[in-house]
Scaffold this motif. Structure first.
Motif, PDB file in Angstrom:
ATOM      1  N   GLU A  16      31.026  68.565  62.056  1.00  0.00           N
ATOM      2  CA  GLU A  16      31.112  69.440  63.100  1.00  0.00           C
ATOM      3  C   GLU A  16      31.905  68.971  64.300  1.00  0.00           C
ATOM      4  O   GLU A  16      32.529  69.509  64.891  1.00  0.00           O
ATOM      5  N   LEU A  28      30.728  76.950  61.995  1.00  0.00           N
ATOM      6  CA  LEU A  28      29.429  77.433  61.275  1.00  0.00           C
ATOM      7  C   LEU A  28      29.206  76.554  60.113  1.00  0.00           C
ATOM      8  O   LEU A  28      29.929  76.366  58.974  1.00  0.00           O
ATOM      9  N   SER A  30      26.096  74.275  57.359  1.00  0.00           N
ATOM     10  CA  SER A  30      24.732  74.152  56.820  1.00  0.00           C
ATOM     11  C   SER A  30      24.171  72.644  57.170  1.00  0.00           C
ATOM     12  O   SER A  30      25.240  71.860  57.102  1.00  0.00           O
ATOM     13  N   HIS A  31      23.061  72.484  57.321  1.00  0.00           N
ATOM     14  CA  HIS A  31      22.587  71.244  57.571  1.00  0.00           C
ATOM     15  C   HIS A  31      21.632  70.771  56.462  1.00  0.00           C
ATOM     16  O   HIS A  31      21.019  69.554  56.542  1.00  0.00           O
ATOM     17  N   ASN A  61      25.858  85.859  62.914  1.00  0.00           N
ATOM     18  CA  ASN A  61      25.205  84.924  62.271  1.00  0.00           C
ATOM     19  C   ASN A  61      23.712  85.209  62.632  1.00  0.00           C
ATOM     20  O   ASN A  61      22.779  85.142  61.378  1.00  0.00           O
ATOM     21  N   ARG A  62      23.156  85.674  63.522  1.00  0.00           N
ATOM     22  CA  ARG A  62      21.684  86.104  63.586  1.00  0.00           C
ATOM     23  C   ARG A  62      21.612  87.302  62.373  1.00  0.00           C
ATOM     24  O   ARG A  62      20.396  87.135  61.734  1.00  0.00           O
ATOM     25  N   THR A  85      23.752  76.539  61.217  1.00  0.00           N
ATOM     26  CA  THR A  85      24.032  76.681  62.658  1.00  0.00           C
ATOM     27  C   THR A  85      25.468  77.166  62.989  1.00  0.00           C
ATOM     28  O   THR A  85      26.494  76.703  62.336  1.00  0.00           O
ATOM     29  N   ILE A  87      28.086  76.450  66.267  1.00  0.00           N
ATOM     30  CA  ILE A  87      28.222  75.799  67.343  1.00  0.00           C
ATOM     31  C   ILE A  87      29.692  76.122  67.986  1.00  0.00           C
ATOM     32  O   ILE A  87      30.549  76.779  67.158  1.00  0.00           O
ATOM     33  N   TRP A  90      30.719  81.330  70.620  1.00  0.00           N
ATOM     34  CA  TRP A  90      29.778  82.120  70.078  1.00  0.00           C
ATOM     35  C   TRP A  90      30.133  83.680  70.369  1.00  0.00           C
ATOM     36  O   TRP A  90      29.735  84.396  69.703  1.00  0.00           O
TER      37      TRP A  90
END
Length: 91
Positions: A16, A28, A30-31, A61-62, A85, A87, A90
């Motif tokens: 990222e 965008l 994934s972690h 995203n939400r 997430t 970042i 937005w």
């Protein structure tokens, strides 16, 4: 993948950060490892919300997260919807 290691100053150093440092306006990621099915559905819903429905990236995203979280078909997938997430920009 949004996985990273801790830098000397406590900052997160990973893909990222590298993408943003090289000029990406938004990332965008994934972690943690998630199923292919969850990733496909999440990104289909994200891009539909952002590009087709005209939502901001944050709103898309939400919406994608809430849709997966509330979908009974994904109940057995646990918290995979929370892996993502957004970042950067937005809007």
């Amino acid at each position: 993948s949004g996985l990273s290691t801790e830098g000397r100053a406590g900052d997160a150093l990973g893909l990222e950060w590298a993408l943003v440092a090289r000029g990406a306006s938004t990332v965008l990621a994934s972690h943690w490892n998630i199923s292919f099915t969850t990733a496909v559905v999440f990104f289909e819903r994200f891009y539909r919300g952002w590009l087709a429905d005209g939502l901001s990236r944050a709103q898309a995203n939400r919406r994608a997260m809430l849709t997966l979280r509330n979908d009974a078909a994904f109940a057995s997938y646990g918290m995979e919807w929370a892996a993502f997430t957004l970042i950067g920009d937005w809007r």
